[in-house]
Design a protein around this motif. Structure first.
Motif, PDB file in Angstrom:
ATOM      1  N   VAL A 191      11.181  12.697  -9.404  1.00 19.79           N
ATOM      2  CA  VAL A 191      12.624  12.455  -9.396  1.00 19.79           C
ATOM      3  C   VAL A 191      13.140  12.255 -10.820  1.00 19.79           C
ATOM      4  O   VAL A 191      14.188  12.802 -11.203  1.00 19.79           O
ATOM      5  CB  VAL A 191      12.964  11.233  -8.513  1.00 19.79           C
ATOM      6  N   LEU A 192      12.401  11.513 -11.639  1.00 18.70           N
ATOM      7  CA  LEU A 192      12.852  11.251 -13.007  1.00 18.70           C
ATOM      8  C   LEU A 192      12.796  12.512 -13.857  1.00 18.70           C
ATOM      9  O   LEU A 192      13.695  12.759 -14.674  1.00 18.70           O
ATOM     10  CB  LEU A 192      12.022  10.133 -13.633  1.00 18.70           C
ATOM     11  N   LEU A 231       8.262  19.746  -5.552  1.00 16.23           N
ATOM     12  CA  LEU A 231       9.266  20.676  -6.058  1.00 16.23           C
ATOM     13  C   LEU A 231      10.500  20.680  -5.163  1.00 16.23           C
ATOM     14  O   LEU A 231      11.628  20.813  -5.653  1.00 16.23           O
ATOM     15  CB  LEU A 231       8.673  22.084  -6.165  1.00 16.23           C
ATOM     16  N   ARG A 232      10.299  20.524  -3.858  1.00 12.32           N
ATOM     17  CA  ARG A 232      11.458  20.431  -2.955  1.00 12.32           C
ATOM     18  C   ARG A 232      12.290  19.197  -3.291  1.00 12.32           C
ATOM     19  O   ARG A 232      13.528  19.245  -3.289  1.00 12.32           O
ATOM     20  CB  ARG A 232      10.992  20.382  -1.496  1.00 12.32           C
ATOM     21  N   ILE A 233      11.612  18.081  -3.567  1.00 19.63           N
ATOM     22  CA  ILE A 233      12.339  16.874  -3.964  1.00 19.63           C
ATOM     23  C   ILE A 233      13.082  17.120  -5.271  1.00 19.63           C
ATOM     24  O   ILE A 233      14.266  16.767  -5.415  1.00 19.63           O
ATOM     25  CB  ILE A 233      11.374  15.683  -4.093  1.00 19.63           C
ATOM     26  N   ALA A 234      12.415  17.744  -6.255  1.00 24.80           N
ATOM     27  CA  ALA A 234      13.053  18.021  -7.544  1.00 24.80           C
ATOM     28  C   ALA A 234      14.277  18.915  -7.371  1.00 24.80           C
ATOM     29  O   ALA A 234      15.329  18.677  -7.986  1.00 24.80           O
ATOM     30  CB  ALA A 234      12.050  18.673  -8.491  1.00 24.80           C
ATOM     31  N   GLY A 235      14.154  19.940  -6.527  1.00 17.92           N
ATOM     32  CA  GLY A 235      15.287  20.833  -6.289  1.00 17.92           C
ATOM     33  C   GLY A 235      16.447  20.127  -5.619  1.00 17.92           C
ATOM     34  O   GLY A 235      17.621  20.435  -5.879  1.00 17.92           O
ATOM     35  N   THR A 236      16.137  19.161  -4.769  1.00 16.34           N
ATOM     36  CA  THR A 236      17.192  18.391  -4.108  1.00 16.34           C
ATOM     37  C   THR A 236      17.880  17.464  -5.098  1.00 16.34           C
ATOM     38  O   THR A 236      19.111  17.324  -5.091  1.00 16.34           O
ATOM     39  CB  THR A 236      16.610  17.586  -2.937  1.00 16.34           C
ATOM     40  N   GLN A 272      18.241  18.065  -8.198  1.00  9.65           N
ATOM     41  CA  GLN A 272      19.080  18.943  -9.012  1.00  9.65           C
ATOM     42  C   GLN A 272      20.435  19.188  -8.339  1.00  9.65           C
ATOM     43  O   GLN A 272      21.471  19.268  -9.006  1.00  9.65           O
ATOM     44  CB  GLN A 272      18.357  20.272  -9.258  1.00  9.65           C
ATOM     45  N   GLN A 273      20.440  19.267  -7.005  1.00 11.77           N
ATOM     46  CA  GLN A 273      21.696  19.465  -6.281  1.00 11.77           C
ATOM     47  C   GLN A 273      22.507  18.173  -6.197  1.00 11.77           C
ATOM     48  O   GLN A 273      23.677  18.134  -6.533  1.00 11.77           O
ATOM     49  CB  GLN A 273      21.406  19.965  -4.862  1.00 11.77           C
ATOM     50  N   ASP A 274      21.851  17.116  -5.745  1.00 11.99           N
ATOM     51  CA  ASP A 274      22.528  15.828  -5.538  1.00 11.99           C
ATOM     52  C   ASP A 274      21.464  14.821  -5.134  1.00 11.99           C
ATOM     53  O   ASP A 274      20.855  14.951  -4.070  1.00 11.99           O
ATOM     54  CB  ASP A 274      23.575  15.966  -4.429  1.00 11.99           C
ATOM     55  N   GLY A 275      21.233  13.828  -5.980  1.00 10.82           N
ATOM     56  CA  GLY A 275      20.204  12.849  -5.697  1.00 10.82           C
ATOM     57  C   GLY A 275      20.370  12.169  -4.355  1.00 10.82           C
ATOM     58  O   GLY A 275      19.379  11.752  -3.731  1.00 10.82           O
ATOM     59  N   ARG A 276      21.594  12.060  -3.885  1.00  8.57           N
ATOM     60  CA  ARG A 276      21.840  11.405  -2.604  1.00  8.57           C
ATOM     61  C   ARG A 276      21.318  12.203  -1.415  1.00  8.57           C
ATOM     62  O   ARG A 276      21.213  11.686  -0.307  1.00  8.57           O
ATOM     63  CB  ARG A 276      23.341  11.136  -2.435  1.00  8.57           C
ATOM     64  N   GLN A 277      20.984  13.484  -1.679  1.00  7.85           N
ATOM     65  CA  GLN A 277      20.475  14.323  -0.599  1.00  7.85           C
ATOM     66  C   GLN A 277      18.962  14.211  -0.421  1.00  7.85           C
ATOM     67  O   GLN A 277      18.391  14.828   0.484  1.00  7.85           O
ATOM     68  CB  GLN A 277      20.864  15.785  -0.846  1.00  7.85           C
ATOM     69  N   VAL A 278      18.302  13.449  -1.288  1.00  3.87           N
ATOM     70  CA  VAL A 278      16.859  13.224  -1.112  1.00  3.87           C
ATOM     71  C   VAL A 278      16.693  12.289   0.090  1.00  3.87           C
ATOM     72  O   VAL A 278      17.118  11.140   0.062  1.00  3.87           O
ATOM     73  CB  VAL A 278      16.227  12.596  -2.368  1.00  3.87           C
ATOM     74  N   THR A 279      16.084  12.797   1.143  1.00  2.00           N
ATOM     75  CA  THR A 279      15.966  12.052   2.393  1.00  2.00           C
ATOM     76  C   THR A 279      14.584  11.425   2.545  1.00  2.00           C
ATOM     77  O   THR A 279      13.628  11.804   1.862  1.00  2.00           O
ATOM     78  CB  THR A 279      16.194  12.995   3.586  1.00  2.00           C
ATOM     79  N   GLY A 280      14.515  10.484   3.457  1.00  2.00           N
ATOM     80  CA  GLY A 280      13.220   9.895   3.786  1.00  2.00           C
ATOM     81  C   GLY A 280      12.252  10.940   4.289  1.00  2.00           C
ATOM     82  O   GLY A 280      11.038  10.841   4.052  1.00  2.00           O
ATOM     83  N   GLU A 281      12.770  11.958   4.980  1.00  2.44           N
ATOM     84  CA  GLU A 281      11.907  13.027   5.491  1.00  2.44           C
ATOM     85  C   GLU A 281      11.250  13.802   4.352  1.00  2.44           C
ATOM     86  O   GLU A 281      10.061  14.152   4.436  1.00  2.44           O
ATOM     87  CB  GLU A 281      12.715  13.979   6.384  1.00  2.44           C
TER      88      GLU A 281
END
Length: 231
Positions: A182-183, A147-152, A154-163
């Motif tokens: 992600v999809l 869900l944290r990845i999904a929320g990120t 939603q803001q900006d896919g580029r903000q999904v980090t390796g962490e």
């Protein structure tokens, strides 16, 4: 103690009938006689921007207006939310609801909140907890990380980090589950903007969404009338 949303057994994506028996879905959707207590901003009452020729709400009106585009969109929803997966349908519907809430899309949030709630012992309370405070919501560590990845996304896919991705893997998420999360998030940003960009109608009556959520078929089965007919 944390829990994941309960779910019917996964089924092949091409099977339009839901494999779950009715008793595997909660028989009592716990939705108070009000919309969920999640902030969605000011309501728009201007009416659709174009003449849709139907009283159906939300994306259902758009499916009827343009069945040629409805076809791939319904199939995408079927695969992502109802297809064979190690993530439950309830978990995937919760991801869709979470993204829709963050986009303040009433119709999509109410619809997928109901689909998630009907598959969770905690009902709509769980959806509200996730949307209001993900960190303290009673979900599994894996689902929280997804869900944290999904929320990120939603803001900006580029903000999904390796962490973020590593944290999901450490919590037990597979690469396919990360991919699908992600999809789902990206697809629902599109659906939300499609529905709101044309100012479609979103009923406030909880019974409208509860009735839809109790249907046991997948998206192709439920929305099959919107698909173009073979020539």
């Amino acid at each position: 103690m944390t829990t994941s949303v309960t779910h019917p057994a996964p089924r092949p994506a091409g099977d339009v009938a839901d494999a779950s028996a009715p008793e595997e879905i909660s028989s009592h959707l716990k939705w108070p006689q009000r919309p969920p207590s999640v902030s969605l901003g000011d309501r728009r009452d201007s009416g659709p921007h174009i003449a849709l020729g139907t009283n159906e709400p939300g994306i259902r009106a758009l499916f009827q207006y343009r069945p040629e585009t409805a076809h791939p969109l319904i199939l995408l929803s079927e695969v992502l939310l109802c297809g064979e997966s190690t993530l439950s349908r309830g978990d995937r519907e919760l991801i869709a609801a979470y993204v829709s809430a963050r986009n303040q899309c009433r119709f999509c949030f109410y619809t997928h909140a109901a689909f998630a709630a009907v598959r969770a012992p905690e009902g709509m309370t769980l959806v509200e907890q996730v949307c209001e405070d993900l960190d303290s919501a009673p979900v599994t560590a894996k689902l929280r990380a997804l869900l944290r990845i999904a929320g990120t996304v939603q803001q900006d896919g580029r903000q999904v980090t390796g962490e973020l991705v590593d944290a999901a893997r450490e919590a037990g998420a597979t690469d396919l589950e990360i991919h699908d999360t992600v999809l789902i998030a990206a697809a629902f940003c599109m659906y939300n903007r499609y529905v709101d960009g044309l100012a479609t109608f979103a009923p406030e009556d909880p019974a409208v969404y509860a009735a839809r959520a109790r249907m046991t078929g997948g998206y192709v089965a439920v929305n099959g009338e919107q698909l173009p007919r073979a020539s």
